[in-house]
Design an enzyme around this catalytic site. Structure first.
Site, mmCIF file in Angstrom:
data_model
loop_
_atom_site.group_PDB
_atom_site.id
_atom_site.type_symbol
_atom_site.label_atom_id
_atom_site.label_comp_id
_atom_site.label_asym_id
_atom_site.label_seq_id
_atom_site.Cartn_x
_atom_site.Cartn_y
_atom_site.Cartn_z
ATOM 1 C CG ASP A 1 73.653 94.817 0.201
ATOM 2 O OD1 ASP A 1 74.085 96.080 0.187
ATOM 3 O OD2 ASP A 1 72.427 94.405 -0.314
ATOM 4 C CG HIS A 2 75.226 95.187 -4.001
ATOM 5 N ND1 HIS A 2 74.520 94.555 -5.126
ATOM 6 C CD2 HIS A 2 74.360 95.586 -3.213
ATOM 7 C CE1 HIS A 2 73.191 94.523 -4.906
ATOM 8 N NE2 HIS A 2 72.953 95.195 -3.661
ATOM 9 C CG ASP B 1 69.981 96.973 -4.281
ATOM 10 O OD1 ASP B 1 70.826 95.987 -5.000
ATOM 11 O OD2 ASP B 1 70.227 97.084 -3.097
ATOM 12 C CG HIS C 1 69.624 102.204 -4.910
ATOM 13 N ND1 HIS C 1 68.524 101.564 -4.183
ATOM 14 C CD2 HIS C 1 70.584 101.442 -4.230
ATOM 15 C CE1 HIS C 1 68.892 101.012 -3.221
ATOM 16 N NE2 HIS C 1 70.265 101.003 -3.165
#
Length: 304
Positions: free
Chosen positions: A67-68, A213, A143
């Site tokens: 998602d990044h 994150d 993370h």
């Protein structure tokens, strides 16, 4: 004063929703356009919000969760179609080449521009880009995989010299640079005119920090101390604290606690879990700790 602004292109988390796009932001600073993270659909968001794709200077990838980073191949292809010729620097964990090079070699074997991969070191604070007026640094987050936060900051600007003092003391042009750098001025008869009489301070340098994150991580506080704006993930509400800790994410309250401890001026929370159809619960929990909090949203422009 040169513009310093952040445009939110995506502020959702891993699971796609119709409410939010995956993570991506643009930072416009000193006439340069930088991208932070490039989730799926980023180039479409750039079109939607009328940003200048062709003016993109560099890309900063915090970590290699999809998602990044899944929007990166499409964006590179579009830059090629637009005829870009200047180098593109991508700052990312070194493992990005394992993901990225096979895609490029298959779909874009003859790019019109050169891509330079600059490996980040996610275990330490380091300056990764610098020119005469700005500095960009990376720092470690907490993370499930190696992840970096980013700090964008203006450098200290020289003092402003008072125009009326130039005329009153007949200060020659050759002396102005030295006075702006803090030196006193001497008249022809040897009289000292102190610098503080001749100048006034420039506006304080502005700073923006991006943290996504990450689990709750007070160790990052020295890196983000006193920034004008902090973007910090707030994936979960407090009733999902156990889940947040299992996945190395933060709750909205934890993001606010970091902002408060770091004495930041403004907090933007984002990276929202797909379980929330609206994010007021996250905003309210953050504001109970740190009042000057705002929800991220696609198209939001933050002016520093």
């Amino acid at each position: 004063m040169n513009p310093f602004e952040i445009t939110i292109l995506g502020c959702g988390s891993a699971l796609p929703t119709t409410l939010h796009n995956p993570s991506s932001q643009l930072v416009r600073l000193n006439q340069k356009l930088f991208m932070i993270d490039c989730g799926e659909g980023t180039q479409l968001q750039m079109r939607k919000f009328k940003t200048h794709i062709g003016k993109l200077h560099s890309i900063f990838i915090s970590h290699l969760h999809g998602d990044h980073v899944f929007g990166l191949p499409g964006l590179i292809s579009t830059l090629d179609l637009l005829g870009r010729t200047g180098d593109l620097n991508i700052y990312a964990p070194k493992e990005i080449e394992t993901f990225f090079k096979p895609i490029l070699s298959y779909f874009n074997p003859h790019l019109s521009f050169k891509i330079n991969i600059i490996a980040l070191h996610p275990d330490k604070f380091e300056t990764i880009f610098e020119n005469n007026s700005i500095r960009i640094s990376s720092f470690p987050l907490k993370h499930r995989i190696a992840t970096c936060g980013f700090l964008f900051e203006e450098k200290e600007r020289p003092l402003h010299i008072k125009r009326e003092m130039i005329d009153f003391y007949h200060i020659p042009i050759t002396q102005i640079k030295a006075i702006k750098e803090g030196e006193d001025f001497y008249l022809a008869d040897g009289t000292l005119i102190p610098n503080h009489t001749l100048t006034f301070p420039a506006a304080p340098p502005r700073k923006y920090a991006y943290c996504s994150d990450t689990a709750y991580n007070p160790e990052m506080i020295p890196y983000i101390e006193g920034v004008d704006v902090l973007y910090h993930e707030a994936t979960f509400a407090e009733n999902e604290t156990v889940r947040a800790h299992e996945t190395y994410h933060s709750t909205a309250r934890e993001a606010a606690e970091i902002a408060k401890a770091a004495h930041v001026k403004k907090l933007i929370v984002g990276h929202f879990s797909s379980r929330y159809q609206e994010n007021d619960i996250l905003l309210n929990e953050a504001m109970s700790v740190f009042t000057n909090t705002e929800l991220a949203n696609e198209g939001l422009i933050i002016q520093l």
